[in-house]
Enzyme design. Structure first.
Site, short mmCIF file in Angstrom:
data_model
loop_
_atom_site.label_atom_id
_atom_site.label_comp_id
_atom_site.label_asym_id
_atom_site.label_seq_id
_atom_site.Cartn_x
_atom_site.Cartn_y
_atom_site.Cartn_z
N CYS A 1 -125.98 33.16 13.68
CA CYS A 1 -124.81 33.79 13.08
C CYS A 1 -123.55 33.52 13.88
CB CYS A 1 -125.03 35.30 12.95
SG CYS A 1 -123.61 36.17 12.25
N LYS B 1 -118.55 29.58 10.11
CA LYS B 1 -118.41 29.29 8.67
C LYS B 1 -117.24 30.07 8.08
CE LYS B 1 -120.53 31.92 6.05
NZ LYS B 1 -121.65 32.72 5.47
N TYR C 1 -121.60 38.71 24.16
CA TYR C 1 -123.03 39.00 24.03
C TYR C 1 -123.70 39.05 25.40
CZ TYR C 1 -123.86 38.87 18.98
OH TYR C 1 -123.90 39.20 17.64
N GLY D 1 -128.05 23.92 -3.51
CA GLY D 1 -127.29 24.79 -4.40
C GLY D 1 -127.33 26.24 -4.00
N ASP E 1 -134.95 36.58 10.56
CA ASP E 1 -135.31 35.51 9.63
C ASP E 1 -136.69 34.94 9.88
OD1 ASP E 1 -132.72 35.99 8.88
OD2 ASP E 1 -132.04 33.91 9.05
N THR F 1 -127.94 38.54 8.75
CA THR F 1 -127.72 39.02 10.12
C THR F 1 -127.75 40.55 10.23
OG1 THR F 1 -126.50 37.05 10.74
CG2 THR F 1 -126.09 39.02 12.03
N ALA G 1 -122.84 38.61 0.30
CA ALA G 1 -121.70 37.93 -0.29
C ALA G 1 -121.79 36.44 -0.03
CB ALA G 1 -120.38 38.48 0.27
N HIS H 1 -104.72 51.72 -8.96
CA HIS H 1 -104.07 50.77 -9.87
C HIS H 1 -102.78 50.22 -9.24
CE1 HIS H 1 -102.96 49.09 -13.75
NE2 HIS H 1 -101.74 49.56 -13.56
#
Length: 461
Positions: free
Chosen positions: A43, A51, A100, A177, A304, A312, A342, A437
């Site tokens: 990450c 990224k 870290y 993809g 993972d 993450t 997301a 709004h």
């Protein structure tokens, strides 16, 4: 039996670091941690963080175009300097890695900057031959980019390599993809690279809500990606300074660079698991129970490498819950059923929490509240970009089963939507919330009537 450590963690990514820091710093355990690469894991070093920064960099052209639509006639993005960006990116990643390390050091964790493998149920062997014993061992090695097994695949980069390029390619082929492939295609095209994306399916982002997938597929083409669906490379060959890709439809094309973004495999190979009785899933992931415990009572795994929900924040929650349970005397499980996520495309992101429309239909009757519209900001500038807001509701209980957003900053919106959905909120409770709004998000609390209702299906659509 005495041990060198109460806990030894293999892997210095987000999940492993969180577990080590909490175990040592809050519960006083003696902890060792081994990381063969850079502290921070995928990450921080070669995933989410770099990224997202590249996504920010890649949107300059779209922003300039939008500003021209608002009357700034001279708005131009100018030339992108990859070397300047990469130098700043490297400095930022180094800063984060040091944070870290400092956190682990303050907590009293002993760090070993080398590979570690399992020697038995209570012993790890470091790359220098040193052996360390531990009452508990936590495996948090994450995943590694997968290749697709075609001749010449060694000529291609994988997703980790994107952040290490000396220069941007003029023309690139991106294979895949999924969300990594789509994000990287967005990045490369936004930075001025002639980008071709090849994917075997009929729409990108398999597993996401189909209506959102269709919008994301359309947007990739609109932002300049040459998206070729139903296409898979079968061979790569070096042709001078270029790589020639042959495809399963008989066509071929040449590129300066080819990048595979075809998923990630659990990083268990060569980990010494054959020296233990830890069971693996068919795909090589470590099999664990609800407490992240493997088939060996002293060995646990998070993140993972277990192939549960590969995000993450999930790895961090799993690592923290493991430590609370084993060292803190507070039994905690992680609920993987409702996890927001997301996909950081541009100009519009795709964000989701809960069931997709297809999953909801397979479970039983569902009311679909959905709207697709051109948002005020981009419409004024002359863009045809569409936004989608969707809620899936159980007609019997009125409970909101899922939320899907395709639009600007959708990731920011889904974080807030995930809270009431995780609490079991009903559509009536959404409706009782007064709208802000003018915003795109107000649609989530103003959709009064379902756009369609589905009865039960016998199988997912």
């Amino acid at each position: 039996m005495s041990f060198d450590y109460d806990l030894f963690v293999i892997g210095g990514g987000s999940g492993g670091v969180r577990a080590a820091r909490i175990a040592a710093g809050e519960y006083g355990a003696k902890v060792g941690l081994a990381e063969e690469s850079r502290m921070g894991g995928t990450c921080v070093i070669r995933g989410c963080v770099p990224k997202k920064l590249m996504i920010f960099a890649s949107q300059a052209g779209l922003m300039a175009e939008e500003m021209r639509g608002y009357g700034w006639s001279d708005a131009q993005a100018g030339a992108f300097d990859w070397e300047v960006f990469r130098e700043k990116l490297d400095a930022e990643l180094t800063r984060l890695e040091l944070i870290y390390r400092a956190g682990l050091q303050r907590a009293g964790v002993e760090m070993h900057d080398q590979r570690a493998i399992l020697a038995d149920h209570h012993t790890v062997e470091l790359a220098d031959g040193t052996r360390k014993t531990a009452r508990h061992i936590l495996i948090a090695t994450g995943g590694r980019p997968a290749r697709i097994g075609i001749p010449g695949e060694e000529l291609a980069m994988v997703s980790d390599d994107l952040f290490l390029m000396d220069k941007l390619p003029r023309r690139a082929l991106l294979v895949g993809g999924g969300f990594i492939a789509c994000e990287f295609a967005t990045i490369l095209a936004g930075l001025g690279v002639d980008t071709v994306q090849a994917y075997r399916g009929d729409a990108v982002l398999r597993g996401f809500d189909r209506e959102a997938r269709d919008l994301a597929t359309l947007q990739l083409s609109q932002v300049g990606v040459d998206l070729r669906l139903g296409l898979t490379p079968t061979r790569l060959e070096r042709q001078g300074e270029e790589v020639e890709a042959s495809f399963d439809d008989g066509s071929s094309d040449r590129f300066d660079a080819v990048l595979f973004a075809t998923g990630r495999d659990p990083y268990t190979r060569g980990l010494g698991l054959e020296n233990t009785e830890v069971r693996l899933k068919p795909n090589g992931a470590i099999e664990v129970d609800d407490w992240s415990q493997t088939s060996v009572p002293s060995i646990f795994a998070v993140g993972d490498v277990t192939d549960r929900v590969n995000l993450t924040p999930v790895a961090i929650r799993e690592g923290h819950s493991f430590v609370d349970t084993v060292f803190g005397g507070r039994a905690r499980k992680v609920d993987h059923s409702i996890v927001a996520s997301a996909v950081y495309l541009r100009p519009h992101e795709l964000a989701t929490v809960g069931l997709t429309e297809e999953e909801a239909r397979a479970r039983g009757p569902v009311d679909v509240y959905s709207t697709v519209f051109r948002p005020m900001r981009s419409m004024f500038a002359g863009s045809d970009a569409k936004v989608m807001m969707k809620l899936l509701v159980d007609p019997e209980t009125d409970k909101v089963l899922g939320c899907h957003i395709f639009g600007p900053e959708a990731g920011e919106m889904i974080q807030l939507a995930a809270i009431p959905i995780g609490m079991g909120a009903t559509k009536a409770q959404f409706d009782a919330t007064i709208a802000v709004h003018p915003t795109a998000a107000e649609e989530l609390v103003t959709m009064r009537n379902p756009s369609r209702r589905h009865e039960r299906l016998t199988a997912p659509a």
